[in-house]
Design a protein around this motif. Sequence first.
Motif, PDB file in Angstrom:
ATOM      1  N   ASP A 117     -80.395-135.090 -70.972  1.00 50.35           N
ATOM      2  CA  ASP A 117     -81.287-134.333 -70.105  1.00 50.35           C
ATOM      3  C   ASP A 117     -80.571-134.114 -68.774  1.00 50.35           C
ATOM      4  O   ASP A 117     -79.516-134.706 -68.513  1.00 50.35           O
ATOM      5  CB  ASP A 117     -82.596-135.079 -69.904  1.00 50.35           C
ATOM      6  N   ARG A 132     -85.420-131.194 -69.891  1.00 55.09           N
ATOM      7  CA  ARG A 132     -85.297-132.020 -71.091  1.00 55.09           C
ATOM      8  C   ARG A 132     -84.795-131.182 -72.266  1.00 55.09           C
ATOM      9  O   ARG A 132     -85.255-130.069 -72.488  1.00 55.09           O
ATOM     10  CB  ARG A 132     -86.636-132.661 -71.439  1.00 55.09           C
ATOM     11  N   GLY A 133     -83.868-131.757 -73.019  1.00 54.28           N
ATOM     12  CA  GLY A 133     -83.380-131.107 -74.218  1.00 54.28           C
ATOM     13  C   GLY A 133     -84.296-131.383 -75.396  1.00 54.28           C
ATOM     14  O   GLY A 133     -85.330-132.035 -75.267  1.00 54.28           O
ATOM     15  N   THR A 134     -83.901-130.905 -76.573  1.00 53.22           N
ATOM     16  CA  THR A 134     -84.717-131.089 -77.759  1.00 53.22           C
ATOM     17  C   THR A 134     -84.057-132.057 -78.735  1.00 53.22           C
ATOM     18  O   THR A 134     -82.825-132.137 -78.807  1.00 53.22           O
ATOM     19  CB  THR A 134     -84.967-129.745 -78.471  1.00 53.22           C
ATOM     20  N   LEU A 138     -81.451-127.485 -83.214  1.00 54.54           N
ATOM     21  CA  LEU A 138     -80.849-126.798 -82.075  1.00 54.54           C
ATOM     22  C   LEU A 138     -80.665-125.310 -82.335  1.00 54.54           C
ATOM     23  O   LEU A 138     -80.882-124.487 -81.440  1.00 54.54           O
ATOM     24  CB  LEU A 138     -79.500-127.430 -81.728  1.00 54.54           C
ATOM     25  N   THR A 148     -86.208-125.362 -74.260  1.00 50.76           N
ATOM     26  CA  THR A 148     -84.815-125.677 -73.928  1.00 50.76           C
ATOM     27  C   THR A 148     -84.174-126.449 -75.072  1.00 50.76           C
ATOM     28  O   THR A 148     -84.747-127.414 -75.576  1.00 50.76           O
ATOM     29  CB  THR A 148     -84.745-126.503 -72.642  1.00 50.76           C
ATOM     30  N   VAL A 150     -80.307-127.290 -75.163  1.00 49.01           N
ATOM     31  CA  VAL A 150     -79.373-128.145 -74.434  1.00 49.01           C
ATOM     32  C   VAL A 150     -79.392-127.687 -72.978  1.00 49.01           C
ATOM     33  O   VAL A 150     -78.841-126.637 -72.660  1.00 49.01           O
ATOM     34  CB  VAL A 150     -77.945-128.050 -74.996  1.00 49.01           C
ATOM     35  N   PRO A 151     -80.029-128.426 -72.090  1.00 46.69           N
ATOM     36  CA  PRO A 151     -80.126-127.955 -70.705  1.00 46.69           C
ATOM     37  C   PRO A 151     -78.758-127.831 -70.048  1.00 46.69           C
ATOM     38  O   PRO A 151     -77.915-128.723 -70.179  1.00 46.69           O
ATOM     39  CB  PRO A 151     -80.984-129.024 -70.021  1.00 46.69           C
ATOM     40  N   ALA A 153     -75.959-126.347 -70.678  1.00 44.46           N
ATOM     41  CA  ALA A 153     -75.039-126.880 -71.692  1.00 44.46           C
ATOM     42  C   ALA A 153     -73.638-127.124 -71.161  1.00 44.46           C
ATOM     43  O   ALA A 153     -73.004-128.134 -71.491  1.00 44.46           O
ATOM     44  CB  ALA A 153     -74.983-125.936 -72.888  1.00 44.46           C
ATOM     45  N   ASN A 156     -72.949-130.268 -69.201  1.00 48.10           N
ATOM     46  CA  ASN A 156     -73.665-131.330 -69.897  1.00 48.10           C
ATOM     47  C   ASN A 156     -72.892-131.869 -71.094  1.00 48.10           C
ATOM     48  O   ASN A 156     -72.740-133.079 -71.260  1.00 48.10           O
ATOM     49  CB  ASN A 156     -75.029-130.773 -70.343  1.00 48.10           C
ATOM     50  N   ARG A 194     -78.515-136.548 -78.631  1.00 50.47           N
ATOM     51  CA  ARG A 194     -79.107-136.291 -77.308  1.00 50.47           C
ATOM     52  C   ARG A 194     -79.419-137.611 -76.635  1.00 50.47           C
ATOM     53  O   ARG A 194     -79.969-138.523 -77.248  1.00 50.47           O
ATOM     54  CB  ARG A 194     -80.384-135.473 -77.442  1.00 50.47           C
TER      55      ARG A 194
END
Length: 298
Positions: A117, A132-134, A138, A148, A150-151, A153, A156, A194
């Motif tokens: 995240d 927040r990512g999932t 994806l 979202t 990959v926030p 990306a 990150n 993640r």
Amino acid sequence: MSEVLVSIIIPAFNAEAFIRDTIRSVLQQSITDLEVIVVDDGSTDGTASVVRSMLDPRIRLISQANTGVSGARNRGIDAARGAYIGFLDADDAMEPGNIAEKVRILSSGPMEWVFSDMLACDHSLEPIGIMRGTDGDLVRTVLIGVDTAVPAACSNIILKRACLDAGTRFEPRLSNAADQHFVLALAAHHGHARIPRPLARYRDLASSMSRNVALYEADHRRLLALADEMGLLQDRRFARTVRANAEWSIGGSWWVNAGARWKGLRHLIKAILMDPGVLMRRLARKRRGPVTSLPLDP
């Protein structure tokens, strides 16, 4: 053979105002066996001078004529010597344990790339919320474009070199959608993990590429064309949902960011005609919001 443990690639174009703090956030990581590759992509300000003034042997400066952010990242990939490779935009920053935590996961299991995240920040890089990512699919999340995946990306992701040795690169025809395409390419072929807590900071700037609506629209359409070429839109119902959501996003961007309401309205109407469910999906997203607010100090 790799000469350092981790390479962090920073594409920079006229980033004089932020690049020093961005680089420092990498140099101050708890893992010190690393290199910082700054690709100065034709800057006309003092970006290169700032980088040269930082007298740390782990910093490598590559200067080139402007090719765009994807070309700069690819140049950094070609120069990287690390067993693990990560990316950071020139106006963002890492939390001190970012690299160590991500490398720990990559080195202890089969996962080939990892993300966390992110802290959403203001112009001064002060946190205002959490992106927040999932933990879900994806590929579907990126293409549906409501939640979202990959926030931020490319401020990150850290990955194993093997992901890139297989030929994965940034698409030079894309600009602000290059991150999404890169995630699609990785997710289609490489296992990921993640980390459900923020390990980096994303600076939300009014002048960022996401505010250029014409570029945003062109990029979005190229991204969908490339996803089609990758065989990711073969399900007609799913493809209709994806394309309707894209029209809605484009229309909303023209309406809100560009102030071109009639132009935006045409895209919004087109989205509804393609798939009326777009209204419910967007309403649900609006209620959740893209960023979780940070708790107020007691």
